[in-house]
Design a protein around this motif. Sequence first.
Motif, PDB file in Angstrom:
ATOM      1  N   ILE A  72       0.804  -1.216   0.000  1.00  0.00           N
ATOM      2  CA  ILE A  72       0.000   0.000   0.000  1.00  0.00           C
ATOM      3  C   ILE A  72       0.843   1.274   0.000  1.00  0.00           C
ATOM      4  CG2 ILE A  72      -0.333   0.184   2.510  1.00  0.00           C
ATOM      5  CD1 ILE A  72      -3.111   0.808  -0.039  1.00  0.00           C
ATOM      6  N   VAL A  73       1.961   1.260   0.693  1.00  0.00           N
ATOM      7  CA  VAL A  73       2.791   2.468   0.770  1.00  0.00           C
ATOM      8  C   VAL A  73       3.339   2.826  -0.612  1.00  0.00           C
ATOM      9  CG1 VAL A  73       4.867   3.470   1.800  1.00  0.00           C
ATOM     10  CG2 VAL A  73       3.330   2.100   3.198  1.00  0.00           C
ATOM     11  N   LEU A  74       3.800   1.811  -1.349  1.00  0.00           N
ATOM     12  CA  LEU A  74       4.313   2.055  -2.697  1.00  0.00           C
ATOM     13  C   LEU A  74       3.204   2.518  -3.634  1.00  0.00           C
ATOM     14  CD1 LEU A  74       6.656  -1.053  -3.014  1.00  0.00           C
ATOM     15  CD2 LEU A  74       7.323   1.315  -2.583  1.00  0.00           C
ATOM     16  N   ASP A  75       2.033   1.915  -3.500  1.00  0.00           N
ATOM     17  CA  ASP A  75       0.899   2.309  -4.342  1.00  0.00           C
ATOM     18  C   ASP A  75       0.495   3.758  -4.067  1.00  0.00           C
ATOM     19  OD1 ASP A  75       0.903  -0.235  -5.430  1.00  0.00           O
ATOM     20  OD2 ASP A  75      -0.744  -0.957  -4.181  1.00  0.00           O
ATOM     21  N   LEU A  76       0.484   4.148  -2.804  1.00  0.00           N
ATOM     22  CA  LEU A  76       0.156   5.541  -2.463  1.00  0.00           C
ATOM     23  C   LEU A  76       1.187   6.501  -3.026  1.00  0.00           C
ATOM     24  CD1 LEU A  76      -1.133   5.305   1.205  1.00  0.00           C
ATOM     25  CD2 LEU A  76      -2.423   6.030  -0.800  1.00  0.00           C
ATOM     26  N   GLU A  77       2.437   6.103  -3.000  1.00  0.00           N
ATOM     27  CA  GLU A  77       3.509   6.938  -3.557  1.00  0.00           C
ATOM     28  C   GLU A  77       3.284   7.149  -5.062  1.00  0.00           C
ATOM     29  OE1 GLU A  77       6.573   9.476  -3.096  1.00  0.00           O
ATOM     30  OE2 GLU A  77       5.651   8.353  -1.466  1.00  0.00           O
ATOM     31  N   LYS A  78       2.846   6.100  -5.743  1.00  0.00           N
ATOM     32  CA  LYS A  78       2.557   6.202  -7.183  1.00  0.00           C
ATOM     33  C   LYS A  78       1.387   7.156  -7.432  1.00  0.00           C
ATOM     34  CE  LYS A  78       5.438   3.028  -8.770  1.00  0.00           C
ATOM     35  NZ  LYS A  78       6.485   3.248  -9.734  1.00  0.00           N
ATOM     36  N   ILE A  79       0.376   7.091  -6.571  1.00  0.00           N
ATOM     37  CA  ILE A  79      -0.756   8.021  -6.704  1.00  0.00           C
ATOM     38  C   ILE A  79      -0.273   9.451  -6.497  1.00  0.00           C
ATOM     39  CG2 ILE A  79      -2.950   8.785  -5.701  1.00  0.00           C
ATOM     40  CD1 ILE A  79      -3.446   5.805  -4.965  1.00  0.00           C
ATOM     41  N   LYS A  80       0.522   9.651  -5.450  1.00  0.00           N
ATOM     42  CA  LYS A  80       1.060  10.988  -5.152  1.00  0.00           C
ATOM     43  C   LYS A  80       1.864  11.518  -6.324  1.00  0.00           C
ATOM     44  CE  LYS A  80       3.964  13.450  -1.860  1.00  0.00           C
ATOM     45  NZ  LYS A  80       4.821  13.308  -0.670  1.00  0.00           N
ATOM     46  N   ASN A  81       2.734  10.680  -6.871  1.00  0.00           N
ATOM     47  CA  ASN A  81       3.542  11.099  -8.025  1.00  0.00           C
ATOM     48  C   ASN A  81       2.655  11.428  -9.216  1.00  0.00           C
ATOM     49  OD1 ASN A  81       5.866  10.764  -6.537  1.00  0.00           O
ATOM     50  ND2 ASN A  81       6.334   8.744  -7.381  1.00  0.00           N
ATOM     51  N   GLY A  82       1.629  10.606  -9.438  1.00  0.00           N
ATOM     52  CA  GLY A  82       0.697  10.872 -10.532  1.00  0.00           C
ATOM     53  C   GLY A  82       0.007  12.217 -10.369  1.00  0.00           C
ATOM     54  N   ILE A  83      -0.381  12.535  -9.145  1.00  0.00           N
ATOM     55  CA  ILE A  83      -1.016  13.829  -8.874  1.00  0.00           C
ATOM     56  C   ILE A  83      -0.029  14.957  -9.111  1.00  0.00           C
ATOM     57  CG2 ILE A  83      -2.000  15.298  -7.047  1.00  0.00           C
ATOM     58  CD1 ILE A  83      -3.241  12.676  -5.875  1.00  0.00           C
ATOM     59  N   GLU A  84       1.154  14.832  -8.530  1.00  0.00           N
ATOM     60  CA  GLU A  84       2.161  15.890  -8.650  1.00  0.00           C
ATOM     61  C   GLU A  84       2.561  16.152 -10.105  1.00  0.00           C
ATOM     62  OE1 GLU A  84       3.417  17.970  -6.346  1.00  0.00           O
ATOM     63  OE2 GLU A  84       2.008  17.088  -4.931  1.00  0.00           O
ATOM     64  N   GLU A  85       2.671  15.093 -10.881  1.00  0.00           N
ATOM     65  CA  GLU A  85       3.122  15.213 -12.270  1.00  0.00           C
ATOM     66  C   GLU A  85       1.965  15.358 -13.259  1.00  0.00           C
ATOM     67  OE1 GLU A  85       5.631  11.793 -12.858  1.00  0.00           O
ATOM     68  OE2 GLU A  85       6.864  12.309 -11.120  1.00  0.00           O
ATOM     69  N   LYS A  86       0.755  15.479 -12.733  1.00  0.00           N
ATOM     70  CA  LYS A  86      -0.455  15.546 -13.553  1.00  0.00           C
ATOM     71  C   LYS A  86      -0.528  14.357 -14.516  1.00  0.00           C
ATOM     72  CE  LYS A  86      -1.073  20.502 -13.295  1.00  0.00           C
ATOM     73  NZ  LYS A  86      -1.212  21.745 -14.054  1.00  0.00           N
ATOM     74  N   ASP A  87      -0.072  13.218 -14.031  1.00  0.00           N
ATOM     75  CA  ASP A  87      -0.161  11.964 -14.776  1.00  0.00           C
ATOM     76  C   ASP A  87      -1.447  11.282 -14.315  1.00  0.00           C
ATOM     77  OD1 ASP A  87       0.038   9.453 -15.886  1.00  0.00           O
ATOM     78  OD2 ASP A  87       2.100   9.096 -15.226  1.00  0.00           O
ATOM     79  N   HIS A  88      -2.542  11.713 -14.881  1.00  0.00           N
ATOM     80  CA  HIS A  88      -3.858  11.251 -14.453  1.00  0.00           C
ATOM     81  C   HIS A  88      -4.028   9.745 -14.609  1.00  0.00           C
ATOM     82  CE1 HIS A  88      -4.476  15.589 -15.248  1.00  0.00           C
ATOM     83  NE2 HIS A  88      -5.201  15.499 -14.143  1.00  0.00           N
TER      84      HIS A  88
END
Length: 114
Positions: free
Chosen positions: A32-48
């Motif tokens: 879950i921690v890695l998955d949340l990090e991917k979501i965060k990165n997607g948000i930050e980079e506007k990688d919807h």
Amino acid sequence: MALHYSLAKVYALSENDPEFVLEIVNLFVSEIVLDLEKIKNGIEEKDHKTAYGYAHKIKPTLDLLGMNVAFEETQQIEDWANSQGKKKAIKETYKSVANKVEKAVREIRKDFNL
């Protein structure tokens, strides 16, 4: 004692198999921690697409662990990603999900001596 998660659905699904329950909580804690990090990165980079994919991935587990508010907030992240919204609009929702997950992970580690 579980305050931030519930294993009722896991026990029902597994027919009270403690090995299965342990496997589910181990997977949750480890991924879950890695998955949340991917979501965060997607948000930050506007990688919807990335944000959507990982939000979609964690939703069933949040539901399975009785984390209803985090589940609903993750649905909001999916909706945001689908509409390709501005990151400012979803940052607080992400923080709330991450906070709830962090508390659940900490509690699970304590409860299961992980």
